[in-house]
Design a protein around this motif. Structure first.
Motif, PDB file in Angstrom:
ATOM      1  N   ALA A   1       0.821  -1.216   0.000  1.00 10.98           N
ATOM      2  CA  ALA A   1       0.000   0.000   0.000  1.00 10.98           C
ATOM      3  C   ALA A   1       0.854   1.264   0.000  1.00 10.98           C
ATOM      4  CB  ALA A   1      -0.936  -0.007   1.210  1.00 10.98           C
ATOM      5  N   LEU A   2       2.048   1.172   0.575  1.00  2.27           N
ATOM      6  CA  LEU A   2       2.937   2.340   0.629  1.00  2.27           C
ATOM      7  C   LEU A   2       3.691   2.555  -0.679  1.00  2.27           C
ATOM      8  CD1 LEU A   2       4.408   1.920   4.231  1.00  2.27           C
ATOM      9  CD2 LEU A   2       2.637   3.510   3.468  1.00  2.27           C
ATOM     10  N   GLY A   3       3.597   1.571  -1.583  1.00  2.25           N
ATOM     11  CA  GLY A   3       4.177   1.735  -2.902  1.00  2.25           C
ATOM     12  C   GLY A   3       5.681   1.893  -2.895  1.00  2.25           C
ATOM     13  N   PRO A   4       6.212   2.621  -3.883  1.00  2.00           N
ATOM     14  CA  PRO A   4       7.663   2.738  -4.027  1.00  2.00           C
ATOM     15  C   PRO A   4       8.352   3.421  -2.859  1.00  2.00           C
ATOM     16  CG  PRO A   4       6.534   4.265  -5.496  1.00  2.00           C
ATOM     17  CD  PRO A   4       5.499   3.351  -4.938  1.00  2.00           C
ATOM     18  N   TRP A   5       7.605   4.148  -2.043  1.00  2.00           N
ATOM     19  CA  TRP A   5       8.235   4.831  -0.913  1.00  2.00           C
ATOM     20  C   TRP A   5       8.760   3.840   0.116  1.00  2.00           C
ATOM     21  CZ3 TRP A   5       9.762   9.468  -1.704  1.00  2.00           C
ATOM     22  CH2 TRP A   5       9.066  10.287  -2.602  1.00  2.00           C
ATOM     23  N   LEU A   6       8.048   2.733   0.316  1.00  2.00           N
ATOM     24  CA  LEU A   6       8.539   1.713   1.240  1.00  2.00           C
ATOM     25  C   LEU A   6       9.809   1.079   0.687  1.00  2.00           C
ATOM     26  CD1 LEU A   6       8.318   0.024   3.769  1.00  2.00           C
ATOM     27  CD2 LEU A   6       6.744  -1.515   2.560  1.00  2.00           C
ATOM     28  N   LEU A   7       9.832   0.806  -0.615  1.00  2.00           N
ATOM     29  CA  LEU A   7      11.041   0.269  -1.230  1.00  2.00           C
ATOM     30  C   LEU A   7      12.195   1.253  -1.080  1.00  2.00           C
ATOM     31  CD1 LEU A   7      12.702  -1.677  -2.902  1.00  2.00           C
ATOM     32  CD2 LEU A   7      11.629  -0.759  -4.964  1.00  2.00           C
ATOM     33  N   ALA A   8      11.915   2.538  -1.232  1.00  2.00           N
ATOM     34  CA  ALA A   8      12.968   3.548  -1.085  1.00  2.00           C
ATOM     35  C   ALA A   8      13.551   3.531   0.324  1.00  2.00           C
ATOM     36  CB  ALA A   8      12.424   4.934  -1.415  1.00  2.00           C
ATOM     37  N   VAL A   9      12.690   3.352   1.337  1.00  2.00           N
ATOM     38  CA  VAL A   9      13.167   3.296   2.721  1.00  2.00           C
ATOM     39  C   VAL A   9      14.050   2.069   2.925  1.00  2.00           C
ATOM     40  CG1 VAL A   9      12.456   2.971   5.131  1.00  2.00           C
ATOM     41  CG2 VAL A   9      11.241   4.607   3.679  1.00  2.00           C
ATOM     42  N   VAL A  10      13.618   0.917   2.393  1.00  2.00           N
ATOM     43  CA  VAL A  10      14.414  -0.307   2.508  1.00  2.00           C
ATOM     44  C   VAL A  10      15.738  -0.139   1.777  1.00  2.00           C
ATOM     45  CG1 VAL A  10      14.504  -2.761   1.931  1.00  2.00           C
ATOM     46  CG2 VAL A  10      12.378  -1.763   2.807  1.00  2.00           C
ATOM     47  N   ALA A  11      15.697   0.483   0.598  1.00  2.00           N
ATOM     48  CA  ALA A  11      16.924   0.712  -0.173  1.00  2.00           C
ATOM     49  C   ALA A  11      17.899   1.588   0.608  1.00  2.00           C
ATOM     50  CB  ALA A  11      16.579   1.371  -1.510  1.00  2.00           C
ATOM     51  N   LEU A  12      17.390   2.613   1.264  1.00  2.00           N
ATOM     52  CA  LEU A  12      18.257   3.468   2.084  1.00  2.00           C
ATOM     53  C   LEU A  12      18.851   2.675   3.242  1.00  2.00           C
ATOM     54  CD1 LEU A  12      16.219   6.814   2.181  1.00  2.00           C
ATOM     55  CD2 LEU A  12      18.432   6.423   1.076  1.00  2.00           C
ATOM     56  N   GLY A  13      18.076   1.715   3.777  1.00  2.00           N
ATOM     57  CA  GLY A  13      18.604   0.855   4.831  1.00  2.00           C
ATOM     58  C   GLY A  13      19.774   0.019   4.338  1.00  2.00           C
ATOM     59  N   LEU A  14      19.712  -0.450   3.090  1.00  2.00           N
ATOM     60  CA  LEU A  14      20.826  -1.203   2.519  1.00  2.00           C
ATOM     61  C   LEU A  14      22.049  -0.310   2.328  1.00  2.00           C
ATOM     62  CD1 LEU A  14      18.980  -3.398  -0.135  1.00  2.00           C
ATOM     63  CD2 LEU A  14      19.997  -4.152   2.019  1.00  2.00           C
TER      64      LEU A  14
END
Length: 272
Positions: A243-256
């Motif tokens: 539901a959060l769309g690409p923004w959740l992926l962006a947060v996970v990517a920043l975590g990596l």
């Protein structure tokens, strides 16, 4: 008495080589996580053809000036990581529990893992072929396992173990147990804050990804469908489908990316 970073049973002559191998390996690990995180950010912001896994990271490096040199350095660094973990299994590692049997066994497991990663990187460096994407490897390995006697149970248990490992990694990051192996006395306040921000943020993200990959493996076992298993790239893309769309992926990517930076902190300040 044993010097810093050396257990009493370890030969003195081996310590400098072990330390160099460890620091090179941690730096190589940092490069891979940093590149995968940056590729995942590209996926989040519309570049869907980007491959956010080890294969994509290697392809990115190979396209740079002196790409072959960079790939050889990365592969050699990962060989160093495997050798360091082997030395921990044999001689014991840094920290108060470094010589306990369970830590030696964990080090042996890490040695085998990084040996495989190093082999994959060096294979790509020599032939340009990494043996397929991580997603393809996950599906192929799952299909092979499902065809074995009691294969569904094997895949389910393996997935559950990965889930537990992910939770453990995340909890250890929140507890900041990495401080036990850092030379915190030699670090500035800003350096310690950097270690905490990247260690917690990166560690929790890494644990989340392990847990997600393990969950998909369990799902593949329950449904008896190998295509339910996912590698790193496909797992990352599932975050964009929430539901959060690409923004959740962006947060996970920043975590990596944070974990990549944390690996560089470890390369500079970890006790070996």
């Amino acid at each position: 008495m044993a010097g810093p970073g050396r257990t009493p049973a370890q030969p003195k002559a081996a310590a400098p080589a072990t330390e160099a191998a460890a620091r090179a390996g941690l730096a190589a690990q940092g490069v891979i996580y940093l590149l995968v995180g940056l590729l995942a950010l590209q996926v989040a912001f519309g570049r869907r053809e980007a491959q956010a896994d080890q294969q994509g990271a290697l392809a990115t490096l190979s396209d740079q000036p002196f790409g072959a040199v960079l790939l050889w350095a990365l592969g050699i660094g990962l060989v160093g990581m495997a050798l360091w973990r082997l030395s921990e299994a044999v001689f014991g590692g840094a920290g108060p529990d470094g010589r306990k049997p369970h830590m030696r066994l964990l080090a042996l497991g890490r040695c085998l893992f990084y040996s495989y990663v190093a082999y994959s990187v060096l294979r790509f460096t020599v032939s340009g072929d990494g043996g397929g994407s991580g997603d393809e490897k996950s599906r192929d390995a799952t299909a092979t396992a499902l065809d074995l006697p009691a294969g569904r149970w094997l895949v389910a248990v393996g997935g559950a173990v990965i889930v537990v490992a992910g939770v453990w990694i995340g909890v250890q990051a929140v507890r900041r147990t990495y401080r036990e192996t850092l030379k915190t006395g030699e670090m500035s306040p800003a350096g310690r804050r950097l270690a905490d921000v990247t260690g917690i943020g990166g560690g929790v993200t890494r644990g989340l990804l392990f847990a997600a990959i393990g969950t998909f493996a369990v799902q593949a076992a329950v449904k008896h469908r190998s295509d339910e298993a996912k590698g790193l790239d496909d797992t990352l893309r599932t975050f964009a489908d929430t539901a959060l769309g690409p923004w959740l992926l962006a947060v996970v990517a920043l975590g990596l990316v944070l974990f990549g930076v944390f690996s560089f902190v470890l390369a500079a300040r970890r006790r070996v």
